[in-house]
Design a protein around this motif. Structure first.
Motif, mmCIF file in Angstrom:
data_model
loop_
_atom_site.group_PDB
_atom_site.id
_atom_site.type_symbol
_atom_site.label_atom_id
_atom_site.label_comp_id
_atom_site.label_asym_id
_atom_site.label_seq_id
_atom_site.Cartn_x
_atom_site.Cartn_y
_atom_site.Cartn_z
ATOM 1 N N ILE A 109 0.875 -1.177 0.000
ATOM 2 C CA ILE A 109 0.000 0.000 0.000
ATOM 3 C C ILE A 109 0.909 1.223 0.000
ATOM 4 C CG2 ILE A 109 -1.800 1.275 1.225
ATOM 5 C CD1 ILE A 109 -2.433 -1.354 2.731
ATOM 6 N N GLY A 110 0.773 2.040 -1.041
ATOM 7 C CA GLY A 110 1.624 3.227 -1.109
ATOM 8 C C GLY A 110 0.854 4.498 -0.833
ATOM 9 N N CYS A 111 -0.315 4.627 -1.430
ATOM 10 C CA CYS A 111 -1.014 5.911 -1.369
ATOM 11 C C CYS A 111 -2.461 5.786 -0.902
ATOM 12 C CB CYS A 111 -0.982 6.566 -2.750
ATOM 13 S SG CYS A 111 -1.917 5.643 -3.993
ATOM 14 N N ASP A 112 -3.071 4.628 -1.218
ATOM 15 C CA ASP A 112 -4.489 4.414 -0.870
ATOM 16 C C ASP A 112 -5.429 5.295 -1.688
ATOM 17 O OD1 ASP A 112 -5.625 2.502 0.657
ATOM 18 O OD2 ASP A 112 -5.372 3.513 2.573
ATOM 19 N N THR A 138 -5.250 5.406 -5.400
ATOM 20 C CA THR A 138 -5.206 5.009 -6.820
ATOM 21 C C THR A 138 -4.133 5.707 -7.642
ATOM 22 O OG1 THR A 138 -7.610 5.016 -6.573
ATOM 23 C CG2 THR A 138 -6.807 4.314 -8.671
ATOM 24 N N HIS A 139 -3.124 6.253 -6.972
ATOM 25 C CA HIS A 139 -2.108 6.974 -7.743
ATOM 26 C C HIS A 139 -0.838 6.162 -7.984
ATOM 27 C CE1 HIS A 139 -4.531 10.509 -6.640
ATOM 28 N NE2 HIS A 139 -4.070 10.959 -7.774
ATOM 29 N N CYS A 140 -0.408 5.366 -7.008
ATOM 30 C CA CYS A 140 0.970 4.858 -7.089
ATOM 31 C C CYS A 140 1.122 3.494 -7.753
ATOM 32 C CB CYS A 140 1.580 4.814 -5.692
ATOM 33 S SG CYS A 140 0.934 3.468 -4.656
ATOM 34 N N GLY A 141 0.101 2.657 -7.685
ATOM 35 C CA GLY A 141 0.196 1.338 -8.323
ATOM 36 C C GLY A 141 0.902 0.277 -7.490
ATOM 37 N N ALA A 142 1.355 0.625 -6.273
ATOM 38 C CA ALA A 142 2.063 -0.363 -5.438
ATOM 39 C C ALA A 142 1.169 -1.557 -5.093
ATOM 40 C CB ALA A 142 2.564 0.298 -4.155
ATOM 41 N N CYS A 143 -0.136 -1.325 -5.107
ATOM 42 C CA CYS A 143 -1.099 -2.354 -4.690
ATOM 43 C C CYS A 143 -1.636 -3.174 -5.869
ATOM 44 C CB CYS A 143 -2.271 -1.678 -3.988
ATOM 45 S SG CYS A 143 -3.166 -0.594 -5.130
ATOM 46 N N LYS A 157 -5.832 -1.806 -9.354
ATOM 47 C CA LYS A 157 -5.258 -1.257 -8.127
ATOM 48 C C LYS A 157 -6.146 -1.736 -6.980
ATOM 49 C CE LYS A 157 -2.857 2.353 -10.508
ATOM 50 N NZ LYS A 157 -2.726 3.771 -10.892
ATOM 51 N N CYS A 199 -6.352 -1.147 -3.989
ATOM 52 C CA CYS A 199 -6.846 -0.188 -2.990
ATOM 53 C C CYS A 199 -8.125 0.479 -3.478
ATOM 54 C CB CYS A 199 -5.790 0.879 -2.675
ATOM 55 S SG CYS A 199 -5.526 2.071 -4.001
HETATM 56 S S1 FES Z 1 -1.902 2.027 -2.792
HETATM 57 FE FE1 FES Z 1 -1.328 3.466 -4.339
HETATM 58 S S2 FES Z 1 -2.601 2.917 -6.035
HETATM 59 FE FE2 FES Z 1 -3.216 1.603 -4.454
#
Ligand code: FES
Ligand code: FES
Length: 159
Positions: free
Chosen positions: A40-43, A45-50, A60, A62
């Motif tokens: 989880i990077g941003c929660d 929908t911006h970072c794509g870590a999820c 995504k 999150c």
């Molecule tokens: S946690 Fe960043 S897009 Fe889902």
């Protein structure tokens, strides 16, 4: 809060649970299924870590409710390896040093694996377009692109 009985097929295994309507897929994967490779990077929908694959398509997690994945197939980074063999995309990231801190890497690998499943010989521009929803703060993306190209070559060789 309404509760729902759901069953999600994660990396080929059925995971059944009773969950709240508001539970996000990323929290289902990490906290219910214990698969913490999905980050989880941003929660927001911006970072794509999820990023995980939902029926083979990157999403995504999150931004997906666990109940929306009921009855569907999810692939997380833990599902890329098969019978002790790294997936070519994992091998590519290893060989081409496609990561530094590794935080973006699971999402980056799943997005790339989905790209290669659809397009076995992507151009550099197509790779960059595919991963444009996955942010990396460390690498500058050059080695990530090389990693995907490495995996693409390996997959073409094998087929
Ligand atoms: S946690 Fe960043 S897009 Fe889902
Ligand atoms: S390797 Fe650190 S964010 Fe991508």
């Amino acid at each position: 809060m309404a509760m729902h009985e759901i069953t999600i097929h994660v990396n080929g295994e059925e995971r059944a649970a009773e969950v709240e309507s508001r539970l996000l897929l990323v929290h289902f994967l990490r906290e219910v299924a214990g698969l913490t490779g999905t980050h989880i990077g941003c929660d927001t929908t911006h970072c794509g870590a999820c990023t995980v694959l939902l029926d083979g398509k990157p999403v995504k997690s999150c931004t997906v409710l666990a109940v929306q994945a009921d009855g569907h197939e999810i692939t997380t980074v833990e599902g890329l390896e098969k019978d002790g063999e790294l997936h070519p995309i994992q091998e590519g990231f290893h060989q081409e040093h496609g990561l530094q801190c590794g935080y973006c890497t699971p999402g980056m690998m799943l997005t790339s694996a989905a790209l290669l499943a659809e397009n076995p010989d992507p151009s550099e521009a197509e790779i960059r377009h595919a991963i444009s929803g996955n942010l990396c703060r460390c690498t500058g993306y050059v080695n990530i692109v090389k990693s995907v190209q490495h995996a693409a070559a390996k997959l073409r060789e094998a087929s």
